[in-house]
Write a protein that holds these residues in place. Sequence first.
Motif, PDB file in Angstrom:
ATOM      1  N   PRO A 271       3.399   2.459  -6.753  1.00  0.00           N
ATOM      2  CA  PRO A 271       2.105   2.124  -7.365  1.00  0.00           C
ATOM      3  C   PRO A 271       1.575   0.792  -6.860  1.00  0.00           C
ATOM      4  CG  PRO A 271       3.895   1.790  -8.926  1.00  0.00           C
ATOM      5  CD  PRO A 271       4.502   2.445  -7.726  1.00  0.00           C
ATOM      6  N   GLN A 272       0.252   0.685  -6.874  1.00  0.00           N
ATOM      7  CA  GLN A 272      -0.410  -0.554  -6.490  1.00  0.00           C
ATOM      8  C   GLN A 272      -0.718  -1.374  -7.743  1.00  0.00           C
ATOM      9  OE1 GLN A 272      -0.836  -1.276  -3.154  1.00  0.00           O
ATOM     10  NE2 GLN A 272       0.388   0.590  -2.955  1.00  0.00           N
ATOM     11  N   ALA A 273      -1.210  -2.585  -7.544  1.00  0.00           N
ATOM     12  CA  ALA A 273      -1.516  -3.466  -8.676  1.00  0.00           C
ATOM     13  C   ALA A 273      -2.654  -2.874  -9.500  1.00  0.00           C
ATOM     14  CB  ALA A 273      -1.896  -4.853  -8.171  1.00  0.00           C
TER      15      ALA A 273
ATOM     16  N   MET B 230      -6.352  -8.450   3.993  1.00  0.00           N
ATOM     17  CA  MET B 230      -6.512  -7.246   4.803  1.00  0.00           C
ATOM     18  C   MET B 230      -6.098  -6.000   4.026  1.00  0.00           C
ATOM     19  SD  MET B 230      -7.468  -5.882   7.585  1.00  0.00           S
ATOM     20  CE  MET B 230      -7.630  -7.260   8.689  1.00  0.00           C
ATOM     21  N   LEU B 231      -4.944  -6.106   3.299  1.00  0.00           N
ATOM     22  CA  LEU B 231      -4.494  -4.954   2.518  1.00  0.00           C
ATOM     23  C   LEU B 231      -5.523  -4.564   1.476  1.00  0.00           C
ATOM     24  CD1 LEU B 231      -0.715  -5.773   2.023  1.00  0.00           C
ATOM     25  CD2 LEU B 231      -1.714  -3.972   3.441  1.00  0.00           C
ATOM     26  N   ARG B 232      -6.161  -5.583   0.876  1.00  0.00           N
ATOM     27  CA  ARG B 232      -7.146  -5.277  -0.158  1.00  0.00           C
ATOM     28  C   ARG B 232      -8.354  -4.571   0.445  1.00  0.00           C
ATOM     29  NH1 ARG B 232      -8.997  -9.056  -5.135  1.00  0.00           N
ATOM     30  NH2 ARG B 232     -10.542  -7.639  -5.975  1.00  0.00           N
ATOM     31  N   LEU B 233      -8.732  -4.943   1.660  1.00  0.00           N
ATOM     32  CA  LEU B 233      -9.859  -4.283   2.305  1.00  0.00           C
ATOM     33  C   LEU B 233      -9.514  -2.852   2.684  1.00  0.00           C
ATOM     34  CD1 LEU B 233     -11.099  -7.182   4.611  1.00  0.00           C
ATOM     35  CD2 LEU B 233     -12.167  -6.348   2.516  1.00  0.00           C
ATOM     36  N   LEU B 234      -8.241  -2.615   3.016  1.00  0.00           N
ATOM     37  CA  LEU B 234      -7.837  -1.275   3.433  1.00  0.00           C
ATOM     38  C   LEU B 234      -7.609  -0.336   2.256  1.00  0.00           C
ATOM     39  CD1 LEU B 234      -5.306  -2.111   6.287  1.00  0.00           C
ATOM     40  CD2 LEU B 234      -7.594  -1.148   6.532  1.00  0.00           C
ATOM     41  N   ARG B 235      -7.408  -0.898   1.039  1.00  0.00           N
ATOM     42  CA  ARG B 235      -7.044  -0.050  -0.095  1.00  0.00           C
ATOM     43  C   ARG B 235      -8.084   1.031  -0.381  1.00  0.00           C
ATOM     44  NH1 ARG B 235      -6.691  -3.675  -3.605  1.00  0.00           N
ATOM     45  NH2 ARG B 235      -4.501  -4.182  -3.305  1.00  0.00           N
TER      46      ARG B 235
ATOM     47  N   LEU C  43     -10.081   5.224  -7.229  1.00  0.00           N
ATOM     48  CA  LEU C  43      -9.529   3.918  -7.591  1.00  0.00           C
ATOM     49  C   LEU C  43      -9.183   3.843  -9.076  1.00  0.00           C
ATOM     50  CD1 LEU C  43     -12.001   1.849  -5.431  1.00  0.00           C
ATOM     51  CD2 LEU C  43      -9.518   1.776  -5.180  1.00  0.00           C
ATOM     52  N   LEU C  44     -10.039   4.371  -9.923  1.00  0.00           N
ATOM     53  CA  LEU C  44      -9.774   4.317 -11.360  1.00  0.00           C
ATOM     54  C   LEU C  44      -8.575   5.187 -11.729  1.00  0.00           C
ATOM     55  CD1 LEU C  44     -13.450   4.430 -12.686  1.00  0.00           C
ATOM     56  CD2 LEU C  44     -11.876   2.490 -12.808  1.00  0.00           C
ATOM     57  N   ARG C  45      -8.468   6.352 -11.106  1.00  0.00           N
ATOM     58  CA  ARG C  45      -7.316   7.207 -11.381  1.00  0.00           C
ATOM     59  C   ARG C  45      -6.027   6.559 -10.895  1.00  0.00           C
ATOM     60  NH1 ARG C  45      -8.743  13.139  -9.304  1.00  0.00           N
ATOM     61  NH2 ARG C  45      -6.483  13.250  -9.474  1.00  0.00           N
ATOM     62  N   GLU C  46      -6.089   5.922  -9.741  1.00  0.00           N
ATOM     63  CA  GLU C  46      -4.895   5.260  -9.232  1.00  0.00           C
ATOM     64  C   GLU C  46      -4.518   4.070 -10.113  1.00  0.00           C
ATOM     65  OE1 GLU C  46      -1.821   5.261  -6.280  1.00  0.00           O
ATOM     66  OE2 GLU C  46      -3.299   6.697  -7.011  1.00  0.00           O
TER      67      GLU C  46
ATOM     68  N   LEU D 234       9.398   0.371  -8.119  1.00  0.00           N
ATOM     69  CA  LEU D 234       8.007  -0.040  -7.921  1.00  0.00           C
ATOM     70  C   LEU D 234       7.726  -0.613  -6.545  1.00  0.00           C
ATOM     71  CD1 LEU D 234       7.541  -1.799 -11.379  1.00  0.00           C
ATOM     72  CD2 LEU D 234       6.875   0.524 -10.763  1.00  0.00           C
ATOM     73  N   GLY D 235       8.747  -0.695  -5.710  1.00  0.00           N
ATOM     74  CA  GLY D 235       8.533  -1.248  -4.388  1.00  0.00           C
ATOM     75  C   GLY D 235       8.831  -2.735  -4.350  1.00  0.00           C
ATOM     76  N   PRO D 236       8.718  -3.346  -3.165  1.00  0.00           N
ATOM     77  CA  PRO D 236       9.026  -4.778  -3.024  1.00  0.00           C
ATOM     78  C   PRO D 236       8.204  -5.621  -4.000  1.00  0.00           C
ATOM     79  CG  PRO D 236       8.691  -3.749  -0.881  1.00  0.00           C
ATOM     80  CD  PRO D 236       8.303  -2.727  -1.900  1.00  0.00           C
ATOM     81  N   GLY D 237       8.868  -6.581  -4.594  1.00  0.00           N
ATOM     82  CA  GLY D 237       8.196  -7.429  -5.576  1.00  0.00           C
ATOM     83  C   GLY D 237       8.345  -6.938  -6.990  1.00  0.00           C
ATOM     84  N   GLY D 238       8.630  -5.639  -7.157  1.00  0.00           N
ATOM     85  CA  GLY D 238       8.883  -5.079  -8.473  1.00  0.00           C
ATOM     86  C   GLY D 238       7.751  -5.294  -9.454  1.00  0.00           C
TER      87      GLY D 238
END
Length: 738
Positions: free
Chosen positions: A34-36, A1-6, A59-62, A133-137
Amino acid sequence: MLRLLRPLLLLLLLLPPGSPEPPGLAQLSPGAPPQAPDLLYADGLRAYAAGAWAPAVALLREALRSQAALGRARLDCGASCAAEPGAALPAVLLGAPEPDSGPEPTQGSWEQQLLRAALRRADCLTQCAARRLGPGGAARLRVVRALRDAFRRREPYNYLQRAYYQLKKLDLAAAAAHTFFVANPMHLQMREDMAKYRRMSGVQPQSFRDLETPPHWAVYDTSLELLGRQEAGLALPRLEEALQGSLAQMESCRADCEGPEEQQGAEEEEEDGAGSQGGLYEAIAGHWVRVLQCRQRCVEETATRPGRSFPVPDFLPSQLRRLHEAHAQVGNLSQAIENVLSVLLFYPEDEAAKGALNQYQAQLGEPRPGLGPREDIQRFILRSLGEKRQLYYAMEHLGTSFKDPDPWTPEALIPEALREKLREDQEKRPWDHEPPKPKPLTYWKDVLLLEGVTLTQDSRQLNGSERAVLDGLLTPAECGVLLQLSKDAAGAGARSGYRGRRSPHTPHERFEGLTVLKAAQLARSGTVGSQGAKLLLEVSERVRTLTQAYFSPERPLHLSFTHLVCRSAIEGEQEQRMDLSHPVHADNCVLDPDTGECWREPPAYTYRDYSGLLYLNDDFQGGDLFFTEPNALTVTARVRPRCGRLVAFSSGGENPHGVWAVTRGRRCALALWHTWAPEHREQEWLEAKELLQESEEEEEEEEEEEMPSKDPSPEPPSRRHQGVRDKAGKPPRAREEL
């Protein structure tokens, strides 16, 4: 779901239509973790492929922002955790004696200290990464090697420039294109795109800015420019900034070396020589050796300009030399002494540095007790030498590999058992890229071929496989004879198929071709000189013999086609020309640049196995031969034509090649293709040989008839008529007298 919302979330972050775009690639979502990067990059490419330009840009800039944030977090967390109280390893584990240390620790005690320190450091790094970097580091943002390589090659900017162009944002498109082109200067498509951007009215010169080059290169170049203008006072702060920037860039590179370890393939482990052997200590040692190898490579990476293959030699010592000379010019003798002493840390026996030191000390007068080398350079050298000791130990005892990037490493540091081997390797340093000295071909192949022929470049120097450049196959006089042959044949209108019209490959050049059989026929008719036709035949056999001896000594090669080709630039049609004289192709297969495949099927000449190009002149502009990757875009090698130079290579998809545009003059070369298949031997070559032999025999007979006989008496009539025949081959009939 998160991937679809990104993608939807990133679309919401975009500026409204018509809003001014901030310069560069600014952060889209300030403060957000930051995201993956790998997922963002993959989604960006999908959006690009679908023509969704705005989401692709977002997306590319992010993805670029996340990748940069990951690197900064690793650097900052590493520095902060190393500075924490109690973070340093006990001195006894580092081999340094401690005062009042008492008895040496037992195996269990040092093992516990080492592993406890490693666990504390790991805990600190994990907590720091989670905060940054947020949860999971960092584990959540782990990037595979293939993607790291793509970012290193700046591939996202290639997609960004096209997406910006579609969005009519030409300033950002030019900046992204320039950023990619700086790191990929031999990329043919980007070369054309850059030329198009320069012709666009909406693009200014300042639009071509590099968004990725490390800052130390900009100040480094500025300092060199100021020194060139003899402005040492203005150059000094730039020189110092460049040195500090170089050291900082090296620290950033070293921090990346401590990222997550990837599973290596068998070939990579064999190359590094640091593969795990299954045990705990072997695994720890293998990973540690790879980290040290990576850290040492940071010297070369920092000293290598984007888009270049070789580092600037002695990058740090050369900056220190400029610093001490500039300080001396403006009268800062104390700083001059500090920097020249730092040079002597690298090269204690450097006569120029020792002479400068004596001069500065004499000018300074009284000795300064606290004056010594720079502390930052002392730390750098001590740390580097400590890492080298460990790498050489692993090389000697564990069978690992290590290519020392520094020419200043003291020989005493290297184990005696390794010195001879390393001395040989040192002669092959990557920055010793002067043109190779030609060596006799017999040096490379244990056969005697042609006197005076030298191997100028081999496959390694041409960045490919089964390629070679050989010089000396023709003398200047022989080149002149073949050039005259091509001119005479062209003047007679005897062009093999092309009739001197515009080239089939470009409308900006004329193309003329002459086969060996046509040359022999023209020589037989007296249209061209027989000397040129005979030389053409002889030279083609010379090339075949040489190609077989070099590439295929165990299997005979046959000529399959020989073509004397000239390309001439058409005057008045060369301005802003963007095409090639001959597009990129392979000689025995159909090249598909999109997939990198080369299909060995018709219409390609699938029976061709080796190709050769023997050049006759160099008095023209453009026209260089170049090899590319299978994508037909990335140039891997470039060869400038000259009289007597042969470029020989295998004809398959491993050697895609093309010809740069000929923009002035006339470029002539003998193109030859060879085959292992005797059924595809060039029949016209055999016919040409027979035709020239017949002509030669007839000339000899005519010469014999014209020569006066030694016997003064006339030849008897019966003997004079013996050799006379009519067109049907019968003796002539005697006229009957009435």
